[in-house]
Design a protein around this motif. Sequence first.
Motif, PDB file in Angstrom:
ATOM      1  N   THR A   1     -52.442 -15.950  34.033  1.00 41.12           N
ATOM      2  CA  THR A   1     -51.760 -14.668  33.840  1.00 41.12           C
ATOM      3  C   THR A   1     -52.572 -13.531  34.461  1.00 41.12           C
ATOM      4  O   THR A   1     -52.023 -12.660  35.132  1.00 41.12           O
ATOM      5  CB  THR A   1     -51.553 -14.404  32.331  1.00 41.12           C
ATOM      6  N   ILE A   2     -53.882 -13.573  34.222  1.00 42.39           N
ATOM      7  CA  ILE A   2     -54.732 -12.505  34.773  1.00 42.39           C
ATOM      8  C   ILE A   2     -54.625 -12.481  36.288  1.00 42.39           C
ATOM      9  O   ILE A   2     -54.459 -11.421  36.912  1.00 42.39           O
ATOM     10  CB  ILE A   2     -56.199 -12.692  34.314  1.00 42.39           C
TER      11      ILE A   2
ATOM     12  N   ASP B   1     -50.942 -11.571  37.336  1.00 42.83           N
ATOM     13  CA  ASP B   1     -50.582 -10.199  37.058  1.00 42.83           C
ATOM     14  C   ASP B   1     -51.038  -9.258  38.158  1.00 42.83           C
ATOM     15  O   ASP B   1     -50.408  -8.237  38.423  1.00 42.83           O
ATOM     16  CB  ASP B   1     -51.224  -9.788  35.727  1.00 42.83           C
TER      17      ASP B   1
ATOM     18  N   VAL C   1     -39.050  -8.567  31.868  1.00 37.30           N
ATOM     19  CA  VAL C   1     -39.798  -9.816  31.698  1.00 37.30           C
ATOM     20  C   VAL C   1     -41.223  -9.572  32.178  1.00 37.30           C
ATOM     21  O   VAL C   1     -41.423  -9.101  33.293  1.00 37.30           O
ATOM     22  CB  VAL C   1     -39.163 -10.961  32.516  1.00 37.30           C
ATOM     23  N   GLN C   2     -42.176  -9.849  31.303  1.00 35.17           N
ATOM     24  CA  GLN C   2     -43.579  -9.696  31.695  1.00 35.17           C
ATOM     25  C   GLN C   2     -43.986 -10.896  32.531  1.00 35.17           C
ATOM     26  O   GLN C   2     -43.425 -11.974  32.380  1.00 35.17           O
ATOM     27  CB  GLN C   2     -44.464  -9.621  30.451  1.00 35.17           C
ATOM     28  N   ARG C   3     -45.001 -10.684  33.329  1.00 35.18           N
ATOM     29  CA  ARG C   3     -45.416 -11.797  34.187  1.00 35.18           C
ATOM     30  C   ARG C   3     -45.928 -12.980  33.384  1.00 35.18           C
ATOM     31  O   ARG C   3     -45.704 -14.117  33.750  1.00 35.18           O
ATOM     32  CB  ARG C   3     -46.503 -11.318  35.143  1.00 35.18           C
TER      33      ARG C   3
ATOM     34  N   LEU D   1     -38.291 -10.507  37.670  1.00 29.70           N
ATOM     35  CA  LEU D   1     -39.323  -9.537  37.301  1.00 29.70           C
ATOM     36  C   LEU D   1     -38.774  -8.113  37.235  1.00 29.70           C
ATOM     37  O   LEU D   1     -39.410  -7.233  36.678  1.00 29.70           O
ATOM     38  CB  LEU D   1     -40.501  -9.610  38.273  1.00 29.70           C
TER      39      LEU D   1
ATOM     40  N   MET E   1     -42.882  -1.092  31.657  1.00 28.70           N
ATOM     41  CA  MET E   1     -41.859  -2.134  31.651  1.00 28.70           C
ATOM     42  C   MET E   1     -40.596  -1.715  30.910  1.00 28.70           C
ATOM     43  O   MET E   1     -39.534  -2.296  31.105  1.00 28.70           O
ATOM     44  CB  MET E   1     -42.418  -3.426  31.027  1.00 28.70           C
TER      45      MET E   1
ATOM     46  N   TYR F   1     -48.219  -3.229  43.592  1.00 25.49           N
ATOM     47  CA  TYR F   1     -48.829  -2.047  43.011  1.00 25.49           C
ATOM     48  C   TYR F   1     -49.289  -1.091  44.094  1.00 25.49           C
ATOM     49  O   TYR F   1     -49.902  -1.514  45.071  1.00 25.49           O
ATOM     50  CB  TYR F   1     -50.011  -2.472  42.132  1.00 25.49           C
TER      51      TYR F   1
END
Lengths: 262, 495, 322
Positions: A254-255, A258, A92-94, A88, C79, C63
């Motif tokens: 993903t939600i 994330d 790289v997006q989650r 991460l 990102m 976060y």
Amino acid sequence: MFKPIASIAATTVGEAIRRKVLLIILLIGVLFLVVAPGLGMLSARSETTVLRGMMLGIIQLTSAVIAIVLTVYMIPNEIERRTIYTILSKPVQRWQFLVGKYFGAVSALLMMMTLMTSVLVFTFWLQQRDASAIPDLIKAPVMYFVQMSLLAAVAIFFSTFVSPLVNFFLSGGLYLLGSLFAPFFQTLQESQGTPQAAKIFAQLVNTILPNFANYNIQNPIINPGQQIQNESSYYLQVTVYGVLYIAGLLVAGTIVFDRREV
Amino acid sequence: MSMTSGINRTPLLGAIVGCALGVFVLQNGIGTQPTGKQYESVTETLKNGNTRTVKKLKAGVATPAFQGISSSWQRDFNQGTVETQGLSPDQLLFALAGFREMIAGILWVRADSFFDSGNYDAILPIIRLVTVLDPKQIDVYATGMWHIGYNFTDEEQRSDRRYIPSALALGKEGARNNSLTYEMFFETGWMWYHKIDDDYSNAVKWFELAQERPDMIPARRNLITNAYERDGKVDKSLDTLFKLYETAGKKAKEDAAFGNKQNRDTLENKLDTTLVRMVQRGWFAGKDGRPLTGYDVNPPFDTGFSAKVTVTEARVLRFEGTWNVLPVGTRIRAVLRDADFPNAKPAGMEWDFSNDVNLDPPRDKTFMQEQLFVRNQRFNKKVDMSKDPTMYPFTSKDYVIEFYYNPRSAPPHIQDKFSWNGEGFTDKNFLNTQVREGQRVMYTSVKISKDQLLRRGDWREKVPVIKTANYLDKDGKAYNQADQVTIDLPSLRAN
Amino acid sequence: MRPLAAAIETKQLTKTYKSRIHGKINVVDSLDLHVEEGEIFGFLGPNGAGKTTTIKMLLSIIYPDAGEGYVLGKEIGDMSVHRLISYVPERPYYYEHMTGLELLKFYASLFGINDQALFVRLLEKVNLHRDMSKTISQYSKGMQQRVGLAQALLNDPKLMFLDEPTGGLDPIAHREIRDLILSFREEGRTVFISSHELSEVELICDRVAIINKGVIARQGKLTDLLRGGRVEVTFEGVTEQWLKDKGMRDSHVRTIAGGVLLDTTEEEDINALIDAARSNSGRIVSIVPRRKRLEDLFIQTVTDAPAAAAKKTITVEESTSV
């Protein structure tokens, strides 16, 4: 955008096919497939019926266990071993990570199911010497693959927020429920005595639950003289259903993932 | 933004809604469900070369994608509902998880081992369970039906006919659950034709249903002509033979396989024989209203039935009697049953009374049926019911003994005299035209008490002897021994 | 406002966890961090001080609950900055079935890089080129750490986060890692090291911040932080009284064998005193500076101030440095 997904998937496959617990489950499944013909010595037709039923059952059961065991540990293991941090911290997006992991799981599952199906075909051919039945026989594992992909999506969705053990029972339970509810729902709808409210509630549950029973198409394959009408359009329909459900689960996953602090 | 996640969730939520909508449409369907009119029958060629007709959705009338999977699954292939009674917890779990067929298979293997060891009682629940788990396993239905109908016997190999309604119910259920294939219809018809061997209209009904299914194999199709004959529908039998012969001829031309040619030849022979018999037995003459003078069937032949039943010991009966037909091949039905046996009818019962597969027949009721084989115009048979108290519990107070003969069941060489419907058959004492509507049969019955059968009470020392008035012993005399007491069997002449 | 020329800048960065027993706990509390480009920055603190939490926030793995943070001028959560940074977690684990080369290939593919020559060069740099065909499961801890550093160099990063880079390694491995880190600075990279191994940090870091219980206790140049040591000067030919008469603050004077010893702080004007002594026919036997060690500072910081109560950041401002 897809390159990281492919890389993560490939790495996941590499890891999955080296996991001893999965290999042992697979080995047991294959072993059962090989000895299955020795179990039934009935009349010629019964034997074929029982043999097909048992072999397909073994493939389905083994695949389901593999699908769950494979996916429930996937994300938690990455976190526990801190490999996820290295990944991460790269661009790289989650969602890419999650989808990559999922496709890795599905690819590993595909490999293992292909192996089992090959053993099935080979054993069946050895036993029956009847190549004409084989294309029909293969339909079931193909539909099981869609079923197991859906199951893996369920498990990976849960793995974004529950522990592996809880997930094991949650996914397993949902698989049972999703397999059971469709016939139960049918019974309920057909029965005259069911109150309308119960029917509506059942309809609701039937919509929400992933319908795993859709893919249990082994019956017409096992039993001679049975057939699904509009077979190919049915297969197409349930596959589209599966893909949509999987997509929904991955987006929902993903939600959750994330927002998750890993 | 930096406080929480780095992604914008709105499109993701949109994607979820989209997927959910798609799933909903596929699962539940929208718009109208297809009606029956939207189906058409399509004949398909199967891998084994046979054809079958299935209902298919007419192309373009409805898009399957918009009908909902569960409804289309239900319509296309109803796997049957889940019933769980009688399963062990692990079996139940597997069954629920969609492994019903596998469990059914394992159970069926287990049942097979019970067949080998002769433990028939253990098989029934397994058969029931397997058919519940996988209602498409025709083999289990067929085997189960045969097993229930034929395999429960007493020490002298007499079937327990109390099970036959259950066997039929299983057959009917199998046919309902597998209505696309002929097999269970055929099997159910066979039960009527061969086991019940009396009410052939039912055999015809089920064979006709089997005949409608295109996957029926040719050799089995021919059997319906025999059923028509026994049901008295000789013309129908002839018509059917002609049609079958025509089809078989075409098939043999198309494909000169040995089986095809053989079937054609078999039908040809059968057609020849039937035509010869129809002529010989005066069928055409009778239909044309010509006098039957000169035909074997005229005048009707008096069988001169007489009988004597001696209760030699408790629960042991000796059936003796005469039948003036010289050729062998006659079997006279003798029934001993509770006077109040449920659904009883003369010389039998309403076999078809139940739609429920009940594996526990009326165990407190007695129903014995024996075939008395005639040799040299006489029959003599000892029936020992003392060794099978479960099959013959004798719990009622009153019983009925019946004698019955139906010319329709006679072998062809006897039918050459009696003809198909008993036109050439009579019995001056026991001809009966009521117990089987429109048929000439031999029938008589008499009541007998429990005390008489069990040789108790007043009958401890006396021997009950049931006799027709015309009964004579081999030496032409009619007498009783000192301790014997005669009970008259009613006859036409006596009435 | 986005400060320029800072590799890392945080303002009041806060991370709160909810605990059933203790209620809300600020694991990182109003953190103000400033890391210059091109320096090796030591982020020090005892276990559980919030070091890893801070790094995870800077990497958007978790976060923050409040405050702001900028990495290479971009707000955290962006990102795009991940192309320019790299991270080696504490006691890292890499997919064991892969060889060293395969591992680099995998991580490179996440950047869309596929450059065999680069992989070999990096493995040579970390001295693993002879072992690049061995699987990670065959690597020692030091080798794993080095392959971790190699993967962290794949994208030629401007900023590297190294979490306890020498944790659990033997002295030789320590030295190898230390040399590698120093080489990163020479290559112009900013290196952010979280550590509790002070001797290492003292040897390689330009600036440090000491965090305790989620609060920055000290931050500044190492030389500045360690200032304020003492000097011992031994005189001959002057009397104890003469020295005492000079009236130096915070000084001790005593006669020892072979002279008089003055113990004073660095801040005092020792040169003037020495000149005065010489002109007074005195002689200087020895000057021994007693420098403050990082360990002292650390222990003092961690034990002295109940950091959570103080909540005040004691920062040695740039302007005060010499």
